[in-house]
Motif scaffolding. Structure first.
Motif, PDB file in Angstrom:
ATOM      1  N   PRO A 273      34.455   9.710 111.767  1.00 26.58           N
ATOM      2  CA  PRO A 273      35.498   9.894 110.756  1.00 26.58           C
ATOM      3  C   PRO A 273      36.886   9.776 111.384  1.00 26.58           C
ATOM      4  O   PRO A 273      37.056  10.036 112.581  1.00 26.58           O
ATOM      5  CB  PRO A 273      35.251  11.301 110.222  1.00 26.58           C
ATOM      6  N   GLY A 274      37.861   9.383 110.569  1.00 24.94           N
ATOM      7  CA  GLY A 274      39.226   9.259 111.063  1.00 24.94           C
ATOM      8  C   GLY A 274      40.049  10.445 110.614  1.00 24.94           C
ATOM      9  O   GLY A 274      39.540  11.361 109.969  1.00 24.94           O
ATOM     10  N   PRO A 275      41.334  10.461 110.947  1.00 24.98           N
ATOM     11  CA  PRO A 275      42.193  11.572 110.534  1.00 24.98           C
ATOM     12  C   PRO A 275      42.432  11.546 109.023  1.00 24.98           C
ATOM     13  O   PRO A 275      42.446  10.484 108.413  1.00 24.98           O
ATOM     14  CB  PRO A 275      43.493  11.312 111.292  1.00 24.98           C
ATOM     15  N   ALA A 276      42.602  12.747 108.436  1.00 23.66           N
ATOM     16  CA  ALA A 276      42.815  12.830 106.990  1.00 23.66           C
ATOM     17  C   ALA A 276      44.241  12.434 106.623  1.00 23.66           C
ATOM     18  O   ALA A 276      44.509  12.018 105.507  1.00 23.66           O
ATOM     19  CB  ALA A 276      42.518  14.235 106.494  1.00 23.66           C
ATOM     20  N   THR A 277      45.167  12.590 107.555  1.00 18.97           N
ATOM     21  CA  THR A 277      46.536  12.164 107.294  1.00 18.97           C
ATOM     22  C   THR A 277      46.982  11.253 108.433  1.00 18.97           C
ATOM     23  O   THR A 277      46.440  11.310 109.530  1.00 18.97           O
ATOM     24  CB  THR A 277      47.507  13.361 107.246  1.00 18.97           C
ATOM     25  N   ALA A 278      47.978  10.437 108.135  1.00 14.22           N
ATOM     26  CA  ALA A 278      48.445   9.479 109.136  1.00 14.22           C
ATOM     27  C   ALA A 278      49.410  10.158 110.106  1.00 14.22           C
ATOM     28  O   ALA A 278      50.052  11.146 109.763  1.00 14.22           O
ATOM     29  CB  ALA A 278      49.141   8.317 108.449  1.00 14.22           C
ATOM     30  N   ALA A 279      49.470   9.638 111.329  1.00 10.91           N
ATOM     31  CA  ALA A 279      50.446  10.128 112.286  1.00 10.91           C
ATOM     32  C   ALA A 279      51.848   9.902 111.728  1.00 10.91           C
ATOM     33  O   ALA A 279      52.062   9.004 110.911  1.00 10.91           O
ATOM     34  CB  ALA A 279      50.278   9.394 113.615  1.00 10.91           C
ATOM     35  N   ARG A 280      52.793  10.733 112.178  1.00 11.78           N
ATOM     36  CA  ARG A 280      54.161  10.649 111.645  1.00 11.78           C
ATOM     37  C   ARG A 280      54.766   9.261 111.796  1.00 11.78           C
ATOM     38  O   ARG A 280      55.563   8.817 110.983  1.00 11.78           O
ATOM     39  CB  ARG A 280      55.064  11.634 112.406  1.00 11.78           C
ATOM     40  N   LEU A 282      53.351   6.357 111.649  1.00 12.11           N
ATOM     41  CA  LEU A 282      52.781   5.270 110.843  1.00 12.11           C
ATOM     42  C   LEU A 282      53.519   5.191 109.508  1.00 12.11           C
ATOM     43  O   LEU A 282      53.058   5.684 108.497  1.00 12.11           O
ATOM     44  CB  LEU A 282      51.284   5.510 110.621  1.00 12.11           C
TER      45      LEU A 282
ATOM     46  N   GLU B  96      45.035   7.767 106.067  1.00 12.27           N
ATOM     47  CA  GLU B  96      46.107   7.048 106.746  1.00 12.27           C
ATOM     48  C   GLU B  96      46.675   5.939 105.867  1.00 12.27           C
ATOM     49  O   GLU B  96      47.891   5.726 105.826  1.00 12.27           O
ATOM     50  CB  GLU B  96      45.580   6.453 108.067  1.00 12.27           C
ATOM     51  N   ASP B  99      48.900   7.486 103.212  1.00 13.58           N
ATOM     52  CA  ASP B  99      50.188   7.897 103.772  1.00 13.58           C
ATOM     53  C   ASP B  99      51.077   6.699 104.065  1.00 13.58           C
ATOM     54  O   ASP B  99      52.266   6.690 103.751  1.00 13.58           O
ATOM     55  CB  ASP B  99      49.974   8.701 105.058  1.00 13.58           C
ATOM     56  N   ARG B 103      54.589   6.088 102.390  1.00  9.32           N
ATOM     57  CA  ARG B 103      55.811   6.154 103.202  1.00  9.32           C
ATOM     58  C   ARG B 103      56.603   4.861 103.151  1.00  9.32           C
ATOM     59  O   ARG B 103      57.826   4.880 103.245  1.00  9.32           O
ATOM     60  CB  ARG B 103      55.438   6.449 104.648  1.00  9.32           C
ATOM     61  N   ARG B 113      49.552  14.686  96.499  1.00  3.33           N
ATOM     62  CA  ARG B 113      48.532  13.917  97.217  1.00  3.33           C
ATOM     63  C   ARG B 113      47.262  14.752  97.338  1.00  3.33           C
ATOM     64  O   ARG B 113      46.155  14.281  97.027  1.00  3.33           O
ATOM     65  CB  ARG B 113      49.072  13.557  98.602  1.00  3.33           C
ATOM     66  N   THR B 125      38.913  11.067 105.216  1.00  9.57           N
ATOM     67  CA  THR B 125      38.686  10.853 106.647  1.00  9.57           C
ATOM     68  C   THR B 125      37.801   9.638 106.924  1.00  9.57           C
ATOM     69  O   THR B 125      37.618   9.260 108.065  1.00  9.57           O
ATOM     70  CB  THR B 125      38.021  12.082 107.309  1.00  9.57           C
ATOM     71  N   LYS B 127      36.650   5.783 107.284  1.00 13.88           N
ATOM     72  CA  LYS B 127      37.349   4.563 107.666  1.00 13.88           C
ATOM     73  C   LYS B 127      37.188   3.506 106.573  1.00 13.88           C
ATOM     74  O   LYS B 127      36.224   3.534 105.810  1.00 13.88           O
ATOM     75  CB  LYS B 127      36.784   4.020 108.986  1.00 13.88           C
TER      76      LYS B 127
END
Lengths: 532, 297
Positions: A273-280, A282, B96, B99, B103, B113, B125, B127
């Motif tokens: 799984p990946g992160p639920a939110t994007a890094a700042r 991105l 991601e 976001d 953004r 959200r 989460t 992909k």
């Protein structure tokens, strides 16, 4: 339902999809062999001139590293010397791309799902892809043999040469069939198999460079080396072909076992799984491009560092072999620098690194086109993002990423060479310079792809054709004594041969200006055309 | 009040194919506008022209008071888009992607959200490749709905959603309308359009064939009537505006043009009416009538 159910229609589908690509590959390879033979017949018509060539080559490790050893000194023999290794590597590249295209890439795009729902045995797509690869390589062997015989070469040697090219192709078709099972994406499958091909090439180069007579002993570690070991027009060792076939069969067997054990669409590595939110960070098109391209760039950088290190370390073997007795071959002078065998060798290596960096650069530009055609550009451009902003984010990679690659390669080569040779050859800085002067030519190649992207988007992948043309001009042009205007068409012709040669800023400046002009024209086209 | 979208005489060709052939579309500010048409009729092409992805060959197009091609970047700050076929970046998680898309448009409301993720039951989460079609659509929907864009352009946004999620989607769109946002909703799900849209444009082969509010459209068109009469009816077949007439003894079924309904009822009256049902045409009937004209014409 047998294990073969559906293979026939799938093979026809593969051949239908590749009806242009495959003939072009086979034609280019055959034509390269034929035109080399033809020119050598004119250039080295007498046994005496060939004897002279053989003598000048005997002690030249740098040429041995690049092309392998000279076996027989007949026309056929010097053709094999000049193009055998390159041809085998290209046959391998053709086979890798072909097998991945019809297996993992199809699966990734979801087309195999549609096919798999039909009356199709699970291994049928793999069988069809391997059969297509076998057909392509068989055709290559046949046409190469026929063209060499037509040019007056003996049948046995010609057939052995044709088969040695095809054998290398088949081994890497096997390699690709395995990587297509391991990796989840077509791109990753191609990269893995390409890394194996690069390793085989470097092993063979190291082995050949460090041996005086005949193919190097370590050739046996490399499938490209096996093709050399066939020794066409010399020993004609047919049994070596069986080794290639056996390994190809073995690899295919591994692939079939893997096909039977995994789910459609999955690789052997589980999805995390990946992160639920994007890094700042991105938040911009550039950040997105970084996120998408950084993995590829890191892989390429590592490959350049390894290749640079190995090639740099080989320099010592070359210098030791030659000693103080430097042969002056016309071909050698045309191929590389003028000062010292090590310099000539290293500058040739820098030329190879330059062309490899161009492969990366063209790949990056095509990535932009893929973002567009596969619909991922649409949501980004539906946001307040200009087309220029979107494109330049990605295009910084062919521009700066290729610089990073050449820095890695140059530094690694310099460090390895300095560690082994000390002060007997160029410094680390000189090698870094030798690598970085390749940049303008690399950029120009990428800019040609950008021009296509902007003005003729459907033909963007012809960027590969432009690169191939440049490579063929650089690879074959000098040895074939092509006219200067032909050589001048390739930007790599204008790149100074460093270390050893003289540095001239002017051609680099021109190449950079031309790059800027082509890129500007391409981007203007991109701004004004329909997207998708 | 100016129109959020006003398009007239829009023409777009791809080679020899004329995808848009003089299309008109007006979407008023604050309304939910249904955009209907069969596959390949030019809905997505129109949307892509409005997004400045395609260049129009002729006609005029205004979007939020600007030119969709020249002012693309500034206009896109004020709109959010959900494509019909959502493709995501394979190595980016859904969260991601949400976001990033938010953004690019200047930021997302984190609370909204989170609320939308919960309502759509979406796991952020995963992909890109691991999502099903419906879940990829949810990613794009959450990104669009969580933005504060004044115009939402939704291209068949529910084609992969299950009925429960479609219900959530409908509630979300009505909320957006209540907040004063404008929505252009291209859809094939007629019940959805009927439930959500204030006005509808129906296009066929790159042209607008009908536009207006559902009431207007219904008024202009036929009503389905079935009746049981006291005596066998006579002369019905000669009445103007009566279609698909089926007479079975004293039972009658037919379709009648709105302006001739009166005459039909008088004819019924002469025979005496025992029972009578009439119902306005469903959107489906409207829709099918427009689509079918090509076959019958």
């Amino acid at each position: 339902m047998t294990a073969l159910t559906g293979t026939g229609p799938l093979l026809r589908l593969a051949l239908r999809r590749d009806r242009i690509t495959l003939p072009v590959w086979v034609y280019l390879l055959t034509a390269s062999v034929a035109s080399t033979t033809y020119s050598f017949k004119k250039l080295y018509g007498t046994a005496a001139s060939r004897g002279q060539l053989a003598a000048s080559l005997a002690g030249n490790g740098s040429l041995r590293a690049l092309y392998g050893p000279l076996g027989d000194s007949g026309i056929g023999g010097i053709t094999v010397w000049r193009i055998g290794v390159t041809g085998a590597a290209l046959a391998a590249a053709m086979s890798i791309l072909l097998v991945v295209r019809h297996t993992r890439a199809q699966e990734e795009d979801g087309r195999l799902e549609l096919i798999g729902a039909g009356a199709v045995a699970r291994p049928a797509p793999l069988t069809a892809a391997l059969a297509a690869a076998a057909l392509a390589n068989g055709l290559l062997a046949l046409l190469t043999t026929a063209s060499l015989v037509a040019l007056g070469q003996p049948l046995a040697g010609s057939l052995a040469f044709g088969c040695s090219l095809a054998a290398c192709g088949l081994v890497f078709a096997g390699v690709a069939s395995v990587t297509a099972q391991l990796a989840e994406t077509g791109r990753a499958a191609n990269s893995l198999a390409g890394a194996a091909l690069g390793l085989a090439y470097v092993l063979r180069a190291a082995s050949d460079a460090s041996t005086v007579h005949g193919p190097g002993a370590f050739d046996w570690l490399s499938p490209i080396g096996w093709s050399e070991q066939v020794q066409p027009y010399g020993a004609d060792r047919w049994w070596v072909l069986l080794l290639s076939l056996a390994v190809a069969g073995l690899l295919a067997g591994v692939a079939y076992t893997l096909v039977g054990r995994r789910d459609l669409g999955s690789g052997l590595l589980p999805q995390r799984p990946g992160p639920a939110t994007a890094a700042r960070t991105l938040r911009t098109p550039f950040a997105l491009a970084v996120r998408l391209q950084r993995g590829t760039l890191a892989g390429w950088c590592a490959a350049f560092a390894v290749a640079g290190g190995v090639f740099g370390a080989i320099a010592k073997g070359i210098v030791d072999l030659v000693g103080g007795n430097r042969p002056v071959a016309d071909v050698l002078r045309r191929m590389g620098g003028q000062h010292g065998v090590a310099d000539a060798y290293l500058s040739s290596i820098m030329g190879i690194l330059g062309m490899l960096a161009a492969v990366y650069a063209v790949q990056c530009v095509l990535r932009l086109r893929a973002e567009e055609t596969e619909g991922r550009a649409e949501p980004v451009l539906a946001g307040p993002v200009s087309r220029l902003g979107w494109a330049t984010g990605h295009l910084l990679f062919p521009l700066l990423g290729s610089a990073a690659l050449l820095t890695c390669g140059g530094l690694a080569a310099g460090a390895a060479e300095h560690a082994t040779l000390g002060d007997r050859a160029g410094s680390v800085a000189e090698l870094l310079g030798g690598a970085l002067v390749q940049l303008p030519a690399v950029w120009l190649t990428a800019a040609a792809a950008v021009l296509l992207l902007g003005l003729a988007p459907r033909w963007t992948s012809a960027g590969w054709g432009v690169l191939t043309a440049f490579v063929l001009i650089g690879w074959l042009g000098p040895a074939l004594q092509a006219d200067q205007w032909v050589l001048d068409l390739s930007p790599f012709t204008h790149t100074p041969h460093l270390p050893g040669g003289t540095f001239a800023a002017q051609p680099l400046l021109w190449l950079t200006l031309l790059t800027a002009a082509l890129t500007a024209a391409g981007l203007t086209g991109l701004r004004h055309r329909d997207l998708g | 009040m100016t129109a959020a979208i006003s398009v007239s005489g829009l023409v777009k060709s791809f080679g020899r194919t004329r995808a848009l052939d003089g299309l008109d579309l007006t979407v008023a500010q604050g309304e939910v506008h249904g955009f209907l048409g069969p596959n390949g009729s030019g809905k997505s092409t129109t949307i892509r022209v409005l997004l400045g992805l395609l260049r129009r060959d002729a006609g005029t197009a205004r979007l939020l008071g600007g030119d969709p091609w020249h002012d693309a970047v500034t206009l896109h700050r004020r709109l959010a888009y959900v494509p019909g076929d959502v493709t995501l970046w394979r190595n980016l998680s859904g969260g991601e992607a949400i976001d990033l898309l938010g953004r690019l448009r200047g930021g997302l409301d984190a609370g909204r959200r989170a609320e939308l993720l919960e309502r759509f039951e979406l796991d952020p989460t995963k992909k890109g490749r691991a999502y099903s079609k419906g879940n990829r659509q949810k990613v794009a929907l959450v990104a669009a709905l969580a933005s504060d864009a004044e115009l939402l352009i939704l291209d068949e946004p529910t084609s992969g959603l299950d009925p429960l999620m479609e219900k959530v989607f409908r509630r979300c769109v009505s909320e957006e309308r209540d907040r004063g946002r404008t929505v252009l909703l291209s859809s094939h799900i007629l019940s959805e359009v009927e439930a959500l849209c204030d006005r509808v444009s129906i296009i066929r082969a790159g042209r607008t064939v009908e536009t207006g509010s559902l009431t207007e459209l219904r008024h202009l068109t036929r009503t389905a009537v079935s009746a049981e009469l006291a005596a066998d009816p006579t002369g019905l077949e000669n009445l103007p505006g009566v279609h698909d007439l089926v007479v079975d003894g004293n039972r009658v079924r037919c379709q009648v043009d709105a302006e001739h309904l009166d005459a039909l009822l008088r004819a019924f009256g002469r025979s005496g009416v025992r029972s009578l049902t009439s119902r306005p045409p469903t959107l489906e009937e409207l829709f099918l009538r427009h689509y079918a004209t090509e076959v019958t014409a």
